[in-house]
Write a protein that holds these residues in place. Structure first.
Motif, short mmCIF file in Angstrom:
data_model
loop_
_atom_site.label_atom_id
_atom_site.label_comp_id
_atom_site.label_asym_id
_atom_site.label_seq_id
_atom_site.Cartn_x
_atom_site.Cartn_y
_atom_site.Cartn_z
N LEU A 198 0.84 -1.19 0.00
CA LEU A 198 0.00 0.00 0.00
C LEU A 198 0.88 1.24 0.00
O LEU A 198 1.75 1.40 0.86
CB LEU A 198 -0.89 0.01 1.24
CG LEU A 198 -1.67 1.31 1.48
CD1 LEU A 198 -2.80 1.44 0.45
CD2 LEU A 198 -2.22 1.37 2.90
N LEU A 199 0.66 2.13 -0.95
CA LEU A 199 1.36 3.41 -1.00
C LEU A 199 0.33 4.53 -1.05
O LEU A 199 -0.72 4.40 -1.67
CB LEU A 199 2.26 3.49 -2.23
CG LEU A 199 3.44 2.51 -2.27
CD1 LEU A 199 4.17 2.61 -3.61
CD2 LEU A 199 4.39 2.74 -1.11
N ILE A 200 0.65 5.61 -0.34
CA ILE A 200 -0.21 6.78 -0.38
C ILE A 200 0.58 7.94 -0.97
O ILE A 200 1.80 8.03 -0.80
CB ILE A 200 -0.75 7.15 1.02
CG1 ILE A 200 0.40 7.49 1.98
CG2 ILE A 200 -1.60 6.02 1.59
CD1 ILE A 200 -0.08 8.00 3.34
N ASN A 201 -0.11 8.80 -1.68
CA ASN A 201 0.52 9.93 -2.33
C ASN A 201 -0.03 11.21 -1.72
O ASN A 201 -1.25 11.42 -1.71
CB ASN A 201 0.24 9.89 -3.84
CG ASN A 201 1.04 10.92 -4.61
OD1 ASN A 201 0.57 12.02 -4.84
ND2 ASN A 201 2.25 10.55 -4.99
N TRP A 254 5.24 9.58 -2.90
CA TRP A 254 4.72 8.28 -2.56
C TRP A 254 5.31 7.86 -1.22
O TRP A 254 6.52 7.84 -1.05
CB TRP A 254 5.06 7.26 -3.64
CG TRP A 254 4.24 7.43 -4.88
CD1 TRP A 254 4.66 7.91 -6.09
CD2 TRP A 254 2.86 7.12 -5.03
NE1 TRP A 254 3.62 7.93 -6.98
CE2 TRP A 254 2.49 7.44 -6.36
CE3 TRP A 254 1.88 6.59 -4.18
CZ2 TRP A 254 1.21 7.26 -6.85
CZ3 TRP A 254 0.59 6.42 -4.67
CH2 TRP A 254 0.26 6.74 -5.99
N GLU A 255 4.43 7.55 -0.29
CA GLU A 255 4.85 7.22 1.06
C GLU A 255 4.08 5.99 1.55
O GLU A 255 3.23 5.44 0.84
CB GLU A 255 4.60 8.40 2.00
CG GLU A 255 5.31 9.69 1.58
CD GLU A 255 5.08 10.82 2.57
OE1 GLU A 255 4.14 10.73 3.39
OE2 GLU A 255 5.85 11.79 2.51
N ILE A 256 4.38 5.57 2.77
CA ILE A 256 3.58 4.57 3.45
C ILE A 256 2.86 5.28 4.60
O ILE A 256 3.32 6.33 5.06
CB ILE A 256 4.44 3.40 3.97
CG1 ILE A 256 5.58 3.90 4.86
CG2 ILE A 256 4.99 2.58 2.80
CD1 ILE A 256 6.45 2.78 5.44
N PRO A 257 1.72 4.76 5.05
CA PRO A 257 1.02 5.42 6.16
C PRO A 257 1.94 5.59 7.37
O PRO A 257 2.75 4.72 7.68
CB PRO A 257 -0.13 4.45 6.47
CG PRO A 257 -0.36 3.73 5.18
CD PRO A 257 1.00 3.57 4.56
N GLU A 313 -3.17 18.41 4.64
CA GLU A 313 -2.50 17.65 3.58
C GLU A 313 -3.14 16.28 3.38
O GLU A 313 -3.18 15.76 2.26
CB GLU A 313 -1.00 17.48 3.88
CG GLU A 313 -0.21 18.77 3.92
CD GLU A 313 0.01 19.27 5.33
OE1 GLU A 313 1.02 19.93 5.57
OE2 GLU A 313 -0.87 18.99 6.19
N GLU A 314 -3.63 15.70 4.48
CA GLU A 314 -4.20 14.36 4.39
C GLU A 314 -5.48 14.32 3.57
O GLU A 314 -5.87 13.26 3.07
CB GLU A 314 -4.46 13.80 5.79
CG GLU A 314 -3.19 13.56 6.59
CD GLU A 314 -3.48 12.98 7.96
OE1 GLU A 314 -4.65 12.98 8.36
OE2 GLU A 314 -2.53 12.52 8.61
N ALA A 315 -6.15 15.47 3.41
CA ALA A 315 -7.40 15.50 2.64
C ALA A 315 -7.15 15.17 1.17
O ALA A 315 -8.08 14.75 0.46
CB ALA A 315 -8.06 16.87 2.77
N ALA A 374 -4.49 6.76 -2.54
CA ALA A 374 -3.90 5.49 -2.11
C ALA A 374 -4.06 4.42 -3.16
O ALA A 374 -5.00 4.44 -3.96
CB ALA A 374 -4.54 5.04 -0.79
N GLY A 375 -3.14 3.47 -3.18
CA GLY A 375 -3.22 2.34 -4.10
C GLY A 375 -2.20 1.28 -3.72
O GLY A 375 -1.37 1.48 -2.83
N PHE A 376 -2.28 0.13 -4.41
CA PHE A 376 -1.36 -0.98 -4.15
C PHE A 376 -0.42 -1.15 -5.33
O PHE A 376 -0.84 -1.12 -6.50
CB PHE A 376 -2.13 -2.28 -3.90
CG PHE A 376 -2.81 -2.33 -2.57
CD1 PHE A 376 -2.14 -2.81 -1.45
CD2 PHE A 376 -4.11 -1.87 -2.42
CE1 PHE A 376 -2.76 -2.84 -0.21
CE2 PHE A 376 -4.74 -1.89 -1.19
CZ PHE A 376 -4.06 -2.40 -0.08
#
Length: 218
Positions: free
Chosen positions: A71-74, A85-88, A157-159, A163-165
């Motif tokens: 899982l990566l979040i942008n 691209w980060e991880i939670p 920023e979190e708004a 996210a994706g795999f």
């Protein structure tokens, strides 16, 4: 300088604090502070002065689905002016909260996910020359979605999080090519890839001892 052979048992960081002559907060920030301390190295008469960021510590999560995709979040990071691209991840800023509880909370808040299985993947000090931040990266597996009505309302920023795999090998290639530069993401990706190749034998319990966790945690 003389070089010696380093044994496997010697490959460990160890506490070795030096006496502090003076300590003061020179910046009281919105998220963390900057402290100036005067200390002395052994056998040296002249004191040293260093300024560094105090930090409550943080947790990060490598979440793998049933196909071992990561899982990566942008999200946008203002100091570098980039979407990365980060991880939670999140701060250990809740008084008395165990690191595992914080990781579970952050996975839900940033990715709307819960996990059945948790392990300690790897620990690191983010920038020990300038910050007291210690970070533990957990491995989370057995993922399922948080019910819609129970999801966290993201702000700031979190708004804008997307996210994706991603295939784990593709993520490794992105790190090595310099396309992913977030330290927690880069280390988490490489550690997960190595742990998987070793049959997950390197994993530690989710509540493994964490001597580097800063005194300011919580």
């Amino acid at each position: 300088m003389e070089f010696t052979s380093i044994t496997a048992d010697q490959l460990r960081d160890r506490p070795d604090p030096r006496p502090v002559d003076e300590s003061e907060t020179v910046l009281d920030g919105a998220i963390w502070n900057v402290r100036r301390e005067t200390f002395r190295m052994a056998g040296q008469e002249k004191p040293l002065v260093r300024e560094f960021i105090t930090h409550p510590g943080a947790v990060s999560i490598v979440a793998l689905d049933e196909q071992d995709r990561i899982l990566l979040i942008n999200q946008y990071r203002h100091p570098v002016g980039m979407r990365m691209w980060e991880i939670p991840a999140g701060l250990l800023d809740v008084d008395g909260e165990p690191a595992l509880d914080a990781a579970q909370r952050e996975l839900g808040e940033e990715a709307d996910l819960v996990a059945e299985q948790w392990d300690t993947l790897v620990d690191f000090d983010n920038s020990p020359g300038s910050s007291a931040e210690a970070n533990r990266i957990f491995l989370a597996r057995g993922l399922s979605e948080v019910p819609t009505g129970d999801r966290f309302a993201r702000e700031g920023e979190e708004a804008e999080i997307v996210a994706g795999f991603a295939d784990l090998d593709d993520a490794v290639d992105a790190v090595l090519a310099g396309r992913i530069a977030s330290p927690a993401a880069a280390l988490g990706i490489m550690a997960a890839h190595t742990a998987k190749a070793r049959g997950w034998r390197t994993l530690r319990p989710a509540d493994a001892a964490w001597p580097a966790r800063p005194e300011l945690a919580g």
